[in-house]
Structures are given as structure tokens and as C-alpha cells.
Design a protein around this motif. Sequence first.
Motif, PDB file in Angstrom:
ATOM      1  N   LYS A  48       0.574  -0.804  -0.152  1.00  0.00           N
ATOM      2  CA  LYS A  48       0.284   0.036  -0.150  1.00  0.00           C
ATOM      3  C   LYS A  48       0.865   1.396  -0.098  1.00  0.00           C
ATOM      4  CE  LYS A  48      -4.091  -2.564   0.387  1.00  0.00           C
ATOM      5  NZ  LYS A  48      -4.742  -2.633  -0.727  1.00  0.00           N
ATOM      6  N   LEU A  49       0.456   2.444  -0.642  1.00  0.00           N
ATOM      7  CA  LEU A  49       1.024   3.301  -0.800  1.00  0.00           C
ATOM      8  C   LEU A  49       1.190   4.173   0.820  1.00  0.00           C
ATOM      9  CD1 LEU A  49      -0.101   5.096  -4.153  1.00  0.00           C
ATOM     10  CD2 LEU A  49       2.269   4.025  -3.509  1.00  0.00           C
ATOM     11  N   ASN A  50       1.734   5.172   0.950  1.00  0.00           N
ATOM     12  CA  ASN A  50       1.639   5.657   2.385  1.00  0.00           C
ATOM     13  C   ASN A  50       1.883   7.091   1.788  1.00  0.00           C
ATOM     14  OD1 ASN A  50       2.405   7.885   4.717  1.00  0.00           O
ATOM     15  ND2 ASN A  50       3.109   6.041   5.176  1.00  0.00           N
ATOM     16  N   ILE A  51       0.455   7.644   2.144  1.00  0.00           N
ATOM     17  CA  ILE A  51       0.022   8.699   1.239  1.00  0.00           C
ATOM     18  C   ILE A  51       0.834  10.343   1.961  1.00  0.00           C
ATOM     19  CG2 ILE A  51      -2.047  10.584   1.569  1.00  0.00           C
ATOM     20  CD1 ILE A  51      -4.474   7.813   1.358  1.00  0.00           C
ATOM     21  N   MET A  52       1.158  10.318   3.250  1.00  0.00           N
ATOM     22  CA  MET A  52       1.672  10.959   3.721  1.00  0.00           C
ATOM     23  C   MET A  52       2.978  11.413   3.138  1.00  0.00           C
ATOM     24  SD  MET A  52      -0.561  13.460   5.032  1.00  0.00           S
ATOM     25  CE  MET A  52       0.204  14.772   5.207  1.00  0.00           C
ATOM     26  N   ASN A  98      -4.298  -0.549 -14.693  1.00  0.00           N
ATOM     27  CA  ASN A  98      -4.464  -1.148 -13.763  1.00  0.00           C
ATOM     28  C   ASN A  98      -4.011  -1.963 -12.789  1.00  0.00           C
ATOM     29  OD1 ASN A  98      -7.925  -1.695 -13.212  1.00  0.00           O
ATOM     30  ND2 ASN A  98      -6.898  -3.817 -13.813  1.00  0.00           N
ATOM     31  N   ARG A  99      -3.051  -3.029 -13.479  1.00  0.00           N
ATOM     32  CA  ARG A  99      -2.662  -3.695 -12.481  1.00  0.00           C
ATOM     33  C   ARG A  99      -1.322  -2.799 -11.307  1.00  0.00           C
ATOM     34  NH1 ARG A  99       2.082  -5.768 -11.069  1.00  0.00           N
ATOM     35  NH2 ARG A  99       3.596  -4.962 -12.445  1.00  0.00           N
ATOM     36  N   LEU A 100      -0.910  -2.065 -11.903  1.00  0.00           N
ATOM     37  CA  LEU A 100      -0.236  -1.290 -11.199  1.00  0.00           C
ATOM     38  C   LEU A 100      -0.770  -1.113 -10.017  1.00  0.00           C
ATOM     39  CD1 LEU A 100       2.734   0.333 -13.510  1.00  0.00           C
ATOM     40  CD2 LEU A 100       3.149  -1.823 -11.598  1.00  0.00           C
ATOM     41  N   THR A 101      -2.165   0.118 -10.334  1.00  0.00           N
ATOM     42  CA  THR A 101      -3.187   1.095  -9.364  1.00  0.00           C
ATOM     43  C   THR A 101      -4.202   0.297  -8.369  1.00  0.00           C
ATOM     44  OG1 THR A 101      -4.921   0.877 -11.007  1.00  0.00           O
ATOM     45  CG2 THR A 101      -3.229   2.729 -10.944  1.00  0.00           C
ATOM     46  N   TYR A 102      -3.881  -1.411  -8.900  1.00  0.00           N
ATOM     47  CA  TYR A 102      -4.911  -1.816  -7.880  1.00  0.00           C
ATOM     48  C   TYR A 102      -4.687  -2.726  -6.465  1.00  0.00           C
ATOM     49  CZ  TYR A 102      -7.831  -6.432  -6.183  1.00  0.00           C
ATOM     50  OH  TYR A 102      -7.936  -6.876  -5.938  1.00  0.00           O
ATOM     51  N   GLY A 103      -5.934  -2.063  -5.459  1.00  0.00           N
ATOM     52  CA  GLY A 103      -6.002  -2.181  -4.007  1.00  0.00           C
ATOM     53  C   GLY A 103      -5.143  -0.826  -3.981  1.00  0.00           C
ATOM     54  N   ASN A 104      -4.636   0.667  -4.704  1.00  0.00           N
ATOM     55  CA  ASN A 104      -4.449   1.766  -4.597  1.00  0.00           C
ATOM     56  C   ASN A 104      -4.780   2.520  -4.989  1.00  0.00           C
ATOM     57  OD1 ASN A 104      -1.507   1.390  -2.662  1.00  0.00           O
ATOM     58  ND2 ASN A 104      -0.577   0.450  -3.672  1.00  0.00           N
ATOM     59  N   LYS A 105      -5.907   2.833  -5.581  1.00  0.00           N
ATOM     60  CA  LYS A 105      -6.436   3.784  -6.238  1.00  0.00           C
ATOM     61  C   LYS A 105      -7.246   4.575  -5.300  1.00  0.00           C
ATOM     62  CE  LYS A 105      -8.629   0.318  -9.707  1.00  0.00           C
ATOM     63  NZ  LYS A 105      -8.249  -0.522  -9.297  1.00  0.00           N
ATOM     64  N   LEU A 148       4.994   2.443  -7.574  1.00  0.00           N
ATOM     65  CA  LEU A 148       4.033   1.472  -8.012  1.00  0.00           C
ATOM     66  C   LEU A 148       5.188   0.692  -9.230  1.00  0.00           C
ATOM     67  CD1 LEU A 148       0.924   3.470  -9.146  1.00  0.00           C
ATOM     68  CD2 LEU A 148       1.445   1.436  -7.141  1.00  0.00           C
ATOM     69  N   THR A 149       5.860   1.359  -9.996  1.00  0.00           N
ATOM     70  CA  THR A 149       6.865   0.715 -11.105  1.00  0.00           C
ATOM     71  C   THR A 149       7.986  -0.084 -10.742  1.00  0.00           C
ATOM     72  OG1 THR A 149       7.983   2.753 -11.974  1.00  0.00           O
ATOM     73  CG2 THR A 149       5.618   2.096 -12.968  1.00  0.00           C
ATOM     74  N   THR A 150       8.929   0.715  -9.538  1.00  0.00           N
ATOM     75  CA  THR A 150       9.467   0.303  -9.048  1.00  0.00           C
ATOM     76  C   THR A 150       9.604  -1.129  -7.644  1.00  0.00           C
ATOM     77  OG1 THR A 150      10.236   1.325  -7.522  1.00  0.00           O
ATOM     78  CG2 THR A 150      11.205   1.957  -9.238  1.00  0.00           C
ATOM     79  N   GLY A 151       8.256  -1.050  -6.865  1.00  0.00           N
ATOM     80  CA  GLY A 151       8.284  -1.693  -5.867  1.00  0.00           C
ATOM     81  C   GLY A 151       8.109  -1.448  -4.899  1.00  0.00           C
ATOM     82  N   VAL A 152       9.286  -0.123  -4.939  1.00  0.00           N
ATOM     83  CA  VAL A 152       9.657   0.541  -3.404  1.00  0.00           C
ATOM     84  C   VAL A 152       9.046   1.080  -2.828  1.00  0.00           C
ATOM     85  CG1 VAL A 152      11.926   1.241  -2.399  1.00  0.00           C
ATOM     86  CG2 VAL A 152      12.077  -0.588  -4.935  1.00  0.00           C
ATOM     87  N   PHE A 153       8.753   1.179  -2.192  1.00  0.00           N
ATOM     88  CA  PHE A 153       7.809   2.214  -1.362  1.00  0.00           C
ATOM     89  C   PHE A 153       7.982   2.423   0.029  1.00  0.00           C
ATOM     90  CE2 PHE A 153       4.943  -0.995  -3.624  1.00  0.00           C
ATOM     91  CZ  PHE A 153       4.175  -0.103  -3.883  1.00  0.00           C
ATOM     92  N   ALA A 172      11.225   1.898   1.790  1.00  0.00           N
ATOM     93  CA  ALA A 172      10.691   0.107   2.562  1.00  0.00           C
ATOM     94  C   ALA A 172      11.167  -1.162   1.332  1.00  0.00           C
ATOM     95  CB  ALA A 172       9.298  -0.183   2.758  1.00  0.00           C
ATOM     96  N   GLU A 173      11.642  -1.535   1.849  1.00  0.00           N
ATOM     97  CA  GLU A 173      12.121  -2.921   1.322  1.00  0.00           C
ATOM     98  C   GLU A 173      11.146  -3.316  -0.068  1.00  0.00           C
ATOM     99  OE1 GLU A 173      14.850  -4.128   1.126  1.00  0.00           O
ATOM    100  OE2 GLU A 173      15.125  -3.021   2.361  1.00  0.00           O
ATOM    101  N   PRO A 174      11.288  -3.828  -1.434  1.00  0.00           N
ATOM    102  CA  PRO A 174      10.507  -3.540  -2.547  1.00  0.00           C
ATOM    103  C   PRO A 174       9.244  -4.384  -2.329  1.00  0.00           C
ATOM    104  CG  PRO A 174      12.589  -3.816  -3.380  1.00  0.00           C
ATOM    105  CD  PRO A 174      12.375  -3.792  -1.466  1.00  0.00           C
ATOM    106  N   ALA A 175       8.185  -4.604  -2.652  1.00  0.00           N
ATOM    107  CA  ALA A 175       7.033  -5.382  -2.074  1.00  0.00           C
ATOM    108  C   ALA A 175       6.859  -6.886  -2.613  1.00  0.00           C
ATOM    109  CB  ALA A 175       6.023  -4.541  -2.691  1.00  0.00           C
ATOM    110  N   HIS A 176       8.190  -7.141  -3.203  1.00  0.00           N
ATOM    111  CA  HIS A 176       7.984  -7.957  -4.087  1.00  0.00           C
ATOM    112  C   HIS A 176       9.107  -8.742  -3.823  1.00  0.00           C
ATOM    113  CE1 HIS A 176       8.572  -5.984  -7.430  1.00  0.00           C
ATOM    114  NE2 HIS A 176       9.570  -6.585  -7.119  1.00  0.00           N
TER     115      HIS A 176
END
Length: 225
Positions: free
Chosen positions: A4-8, A130-137, A200-205, A213-217
Amino acid sequence: MNKKLNIMATIRDGLSIALINFLSLILVTVLYLITIWIPYLNVGTTIAMSSLPAEMAKGEAINPLFIFNGKYRRNMGEFFILMALMSGAIGVGFLFMGIPGLVISIAWSFAAVLFVDKDMSALDCLRESNRLTYGNKWRIFGAEFLMGLALGVLVGIISGLFSIGNINWLEAIGTILSIILIIFMVPAIYGVEASIYKQLTTGVFLDDDVHAAEPAHEAETPAAE
């Protein structure tokens, strides 16, 4: 599990990206507005403008002249197809009480960026966005909405404070500050979009406590025996 993206944290990162590119974005906008009436050239510059989040996500100030690169006109036919598909589907979505159209517009918000940045086909761009934004719209919507709202409120506060007493020179300062903030609003929104696209494209949030943070995958490395 989708990270999940951290908004702040995203807003803070977006502001830093906007500050780096503030002057460059003003020059890009001026160049675009000056040349938008020139046939054929305006197609390439329009496609280039859609790639701004990807260019800004690289971490360096963009070169304003990049919008005149001939590569952006190479696939203009497929870009028009992409725009037609997006406009048609989003338009139909808004006919159903608005919400579906908003969801689709967020889901496909990075399709045009991917088209230029990753050199993907129109349909592949839509699927990948659509795949990248799934769960973070709604986090994407929240980050951009809060950025615009915060700057709008700040403009209102400054205008109100500097108009107290109807002192001309104070009102002039308030007007200048308000104009600066309004001008900064566009780079700020682009900065947030660049931060979101990068994550979203790197997986580093980004995180509240650390910059990244560490890459999501990324799989955990087994401990050495």
C-alpha cells in the motif's frame, strides 16, 4: 500481497520532486503553450507532456527541451487509439452515477505514462496501469486530492491574513504569495504523480519512518546456516 502507498510520505516525496523541477516545469509549460498551435509538432509535445511523471521520477531536474524530441511522434497513431479507448470507457463509466468513471480514470491514470516510458501497446498500457494501481486507487486519489486541498487552503489563509486592515502593500504581498502558490500547484501535483509512478513501477514504497521500504515483491534471504 499488494503493497500500500503511504499517503503522507508520498506527498512529502512529491513536494521534493516538485521543488527540484519547479523552474523546469514552468519553462516546459511556457514552451508547450507557445508551440501548441504548430501542426504535427503539437502532437509530439502533447505526448511528451503525458510522460512528465516518468521523467520527473528519475530524480533529476528535467530538460525543458525534451518535449521536442522526435521520438514522441513515432507512435502517435497508437497514442490516439489509447486516448480514444480511455475517453470512451471513462465517459461510459461516468454515465453510471459517476463512481465507475472515477475508478476507471484512476485505474488507467498511468496508461499514457507507460505508453511513452515503457514503449508498450495501447491495450498493454491499460492492463499494466490497472495492475499497478490495483489496491491503491483511493490512496492515489487521496494523495492528489489532499495535495491540491492543502495548497488551496493555504492560498485562502494567506489571502485572508494579508487582506486584514485593507493595507495596500500587505495585500500586494499576499497576492504575490498566493500567485506563487497557485503556480506551484501544478508542479506539486505532477510531483505526487511522479512519486506514485516511481513507487508502483519499482515496487519500492515510501514509509513514514524511512525514505524507502523494501521492495514489495522481494523475497526474504534465508539466513546462513
